[in-house]
Design a protein around this motif. Structure first.
Motif, PDB file in Angstrom:
ATOM      1  N   ARG A 270      -3.640  28.618 -34.302  1.00 37.59           N
ATOM      2  CA  ARG A 270      -2.180  28.909 -34.382  1.00 37.59           C
ATOM      3  C   ARG A 270      -1.938  30.169 -35.241  1.00 37.59           C
ATOM      4  NH1 ARG A 270       2.729  25.737 -34.545  1.00 37.59           N
ATOM      5  NH2 ARG A 270       4.515  27.137 -34.528  1.00 37.59           N
TER       6      ARG A 270
ATOM      7  N   ASN B  87       0.583  33.006 -36.548  1.00 40.88           N
ATOM      8  CA  ASN B  87       2.129  33.600 -36.710  1.00 40.88           C
ATOM      9  C   ASN B  87       2.111  34.549 -37.795  1.00 40.88           C
ATOM     10  OD1 ASN B  87       4.642  33.009 -38.497  1.00 40.88           O
ATOM     11  ND2 ASN B  87       5.366  31.982 -36.712  1.00 40.88           N
TER      12      ASN B  87
ATOM     13  N   ASN C  50       5.489  36.571 -39.511  1.00 40.07           N
ATOM     14  CA  ASN C  50       6.954  36.401 -39.596  1.00 40.07           C
ATOM     15  C   ASN C  50       7.704  37.744 -39.630  1.00 40.07           C
ATOM     16  OD1 ASN C  50       6.328  37.034 -42.207  1.00 40.07           O
ATOM     17  ND2 ASN C  50       6.882  35.138 -42.870  1.00 40.07           N
TER      18      ASN C  50
ATOM     19  N   CYS D 126       3.020  32.255 -25.907  1.00 41.93           N
ATOM     20  CA  CYS D 126       3.844  32.889 -26.914  1.00 41.93           C
ATOM     21  C   CYS D 126       4.933  31.697 -27.265  1.00 41.93           C
ATOM     22  CB  CYS D 126       4.296  33.782 -26.351  1.00 41.93           C
ATOM     23  SG  CYS D 126       5.611  34.697 -27.445  1.00 41.93           S
ATOM     24  N   LEU D 127       5.064  31.294 -28.489  1.00 46.91           N
ATOM     25  CA  LEU D 127       5.898  30.205 -28.940  1.00 46.91           C
ATOM     26  C   LEU D 127       7.031  30.523 -29.361  1.00 46.91           C
ATOM     27  CD1 LEU D 127       3.395  27.986 -30.883  1.00 46.91           C
ATOM     28  CD2 LEU D 127       3.659  27.853 -28.460  1.00 46.91           C
ATOM     29  N   GLN D 128       7.470  31.918 -29.287  1.00 48.34           N
ATOM     30  CA  GLN D 128       8.758  32.486 -29.685  1.00 48.34           C
ATOM     31  C   GLN D 128       9.059  33.889 -29.141  1.00 48.34           C
ATOM     32  OE1 GLN D 128       8.406  32.883 -34.032  1.00 48.34           O
ATOM     33  NE2 GLN D 128       8.135  35.216 -33.831  1.00 48.34           N
ATOM     34  N   GLY D 129      10.243  34.408 -28.994  1.00 47.38           N
ATOM     35  CA  GLY D 129      10.537  35.222 -28.072  1.00 47.38           C
ATOM     36  C   GLY D 129      10.533  36.669 -28.961  1.00 47.38           C
TER      37      GLY D 129
ATOM     38  N   HIS E 121       8.430  39.138 -28.996  1.00 45.05           N
ATOM     39  CA  HIS E 121       7.258  39.712 -29.559  1.00 45.05           C
ATOM     40  C   HIS E 121       6.908  40.972 -28.458  1.00 45.05           C
ATOM     41  CE1 HIS E 121       3.334  40.451 -30.645  1.00 45.05           C
ATOM     42  NE2 HIS E 121       2.858  40.030 -29.464  1.00 45.05           N
TER      43      HIS E 121
ATOM     44  N   GLU F 175       8.150  36.742 -23.603  1.00 49.66           N
ATOM     45  CA  GLU F 175       9.380  35.609 -23.781  1.00 49.66           C
ATOM     46  C   GLU F 175       8.484  34.386 -24.338  1.00 49.66           C
ATOM     47  OE1 GLU F 175      11.115  35.322 -20.138  1.00 49.66           O
ATOM     48  OE2 GLU F 175      11.415  37.393 -20.058  1.00 49.66           O
ATOM     49  N   PRO F 176       9.317  33.520 -24.626  1.00 51.20           N
ATOM     50  CA  PRO F 176       8.602  32.029 -24.892  1.00 51.20           C
ATOM     51  C   PRO F 176       8.094  31.592 -23.831  1.00 51.20           C
ATOM     52  CG  PRO F 176      10.833  32.133 -25.887  1.00 51.20           C
ATOM     53  CD  PRO F 176      10.961  33.326 -25.052  1.00 51.20           C
TER      54      PRO F 176
ATOM     55  N   ASP G 255       4.087  34.081 -32.755  1.00 54.72           N
ATOM     56  CA  ASP G 255       3.709  32.978 -32.919  1.00 54.72           C
ATOM     57  C   ASP G 255       3.066  32.331 -31.609  1.00 54.72           C
ATOM     58  OD1 ASP G 255       3.412  30.527 -33.981  1.00 54.72           O
ATOM     59  OD2 ASP G 255       5.379  29.881 -34.153  1.00 54.72           O
TER      60      ASP G 255
ATOM     61  N   ASN H 157       0.931  24.217 -24.701  1.00 51.81           N
ATOM     62  CA  ASN H 157       2.014  23.690 -25.536  1.00 51.81           C
ATOM     63  C   ASN H 157       1.652  22.049 -25.928  1.00 51.81           C
ATOM     64  OD1 ASN H 157       4.451  25.144 -26.343  1.00 51.81           O
ATOM     65  ND2 ASN H 157       4.182  25.958 -24.500  1.00 51.81           N
TER      66      ASN H 157
END
Length: 304
Positions: A39, A41, A43, A64-67, A69, A85-86, A107, A149
């Motif tokens: 994992r 990440n 920020n 990708c765990l969050q948009g 990026h 995108e997520p 992330d 996931n």
């Protein structure tokens, strides 16, 4: 020539995936000989750069765990921009040089599969592993995204992770990648999945005999004389359960028996049945039985 003092740039240390370690807010890993989970990440702590040289170590897949990026990939004198995108996925072949600028927070959940692991799995599925596996960035594969996931809790709570579950998930993910992007088929057309009666009995006996141990898919499949990938699908076709889900139901059944018929402390029951601790037992017991082991024991005591 006079001695000179030169101020060198402060180049941050990089991990095995080429990430600058001091730019990572989350840096988790779960290492096994055949594969590794990560994992990673960032920020927004400055420009992050990723760079690795070509090698024979296998392949890397990430979700990708969050948009928000974005990364710029460099290949020779050319470059390309990619937005994530997520749920967006990328696939990276370690046989190629890789260099990217990551200009926005990110992330990612990442799975690295060794070349030896992919080669063995592709032999099990019937076709050779193609070392020229395609590289893809920011693409959509809902199946792969969902499977990746599902691995997040393994890094969050590794002590509660069953080796059977981890092996099962990584085998399914790797088989999907080989079948969709690596040139290897999963099952020959027309082949009927199934287990001989002795194989089903052997698998169930093996699992029941090792409820308190962290057994792997390889252990159970070998006891049945089958490959890992075939065993997972065949076991589900015959029983309606994945091997890990069947293991979990057997652990809960044993725990319920001990709760109802003994005065063994719940913490000890958790250990005897292969759970990390009492809270791990309670969460799974609640989910499957619909009541906590403590409440079940009190109801038995009141009735007696």
């Amino acid at each position: 020539m006079d001695n000179m003092v030169v101020n060198l740039p402060n180049i941050p240390a990089r991990d095995g995936l080429g990430c600058a370690v001091d730019h990572l807010a989350i840096n988790q890993q779960y290492i096994r000989p055949e594969f590794s989970l990560y994992r990673k990440n960032n920020n927004g702590n400055g420009l992050a750069q990723v760079e690795t040289s070509a090698s024979g170590r296998g392949a890397l897949v990430g979700v990708c765990l969050q948009g928000g990026h974005r990364r710029q990939l460099f290949k020779g004198r050319s470059s390309s921009l990619h937005d994530f995108e997520p749920g967006s996925v990328y696939l990276r072949n370690f046989s190629d040089d890789y260099r990217a600028d990551l200009t926005e927070p990110f992330d990612f959940l990442l799975l690295e599969m060794s070349s030896e692991y992919l080669q063995q799995l592709s032999l099990e599925t019937g076709k050779p592993y193609n070392n020229e596996m395609v590289n893809l960035t920011g693409f959509k594969d809902p199946v792969l995204s969902h499977l990746l996931n599902a691995l997040i809790p393994i890094l969050a709570k590794p002590d509660e992770s069953s080796a059977l579950f981890v092996d099962e998930m990584v085998t399914v993910i790797s088989s999907h990648i080989l079948g969709s992007y690596g040139g290897a088929g999963l099952v020959a057309p027309g082949r009927v999945l199934g287990l001989a009666p002795w194989q089903e009995m052997r698998a169930k006996e093996f699992i029941r005999a090792n409820l308190d141990k962290d057994i792997s898919i390889s252990d159970v499949a070998a006891a049945c004389g089958l490959s890992r990938s075939y065993f997972i699908r065949a076991f589900r076709a015959v029983t309606g359960y994945t091997p890990h889900r069947w293991l979990l139901t057997q652990r809960i059944e044993q725990a319920r028996h001990l709760v109802q018929t003994t005065t063994t402390p719940l913490a000890q029951i958790a250990t005897l049945c292969g759970f990390a601790d009492q809270s791990h037992l309670t969460r799974n017991f609640n989910q499957i039985v619909g009541i906590s082991p403590g409440k079940l024991r009190r109801s038995v005591t009141l009735q007696s």
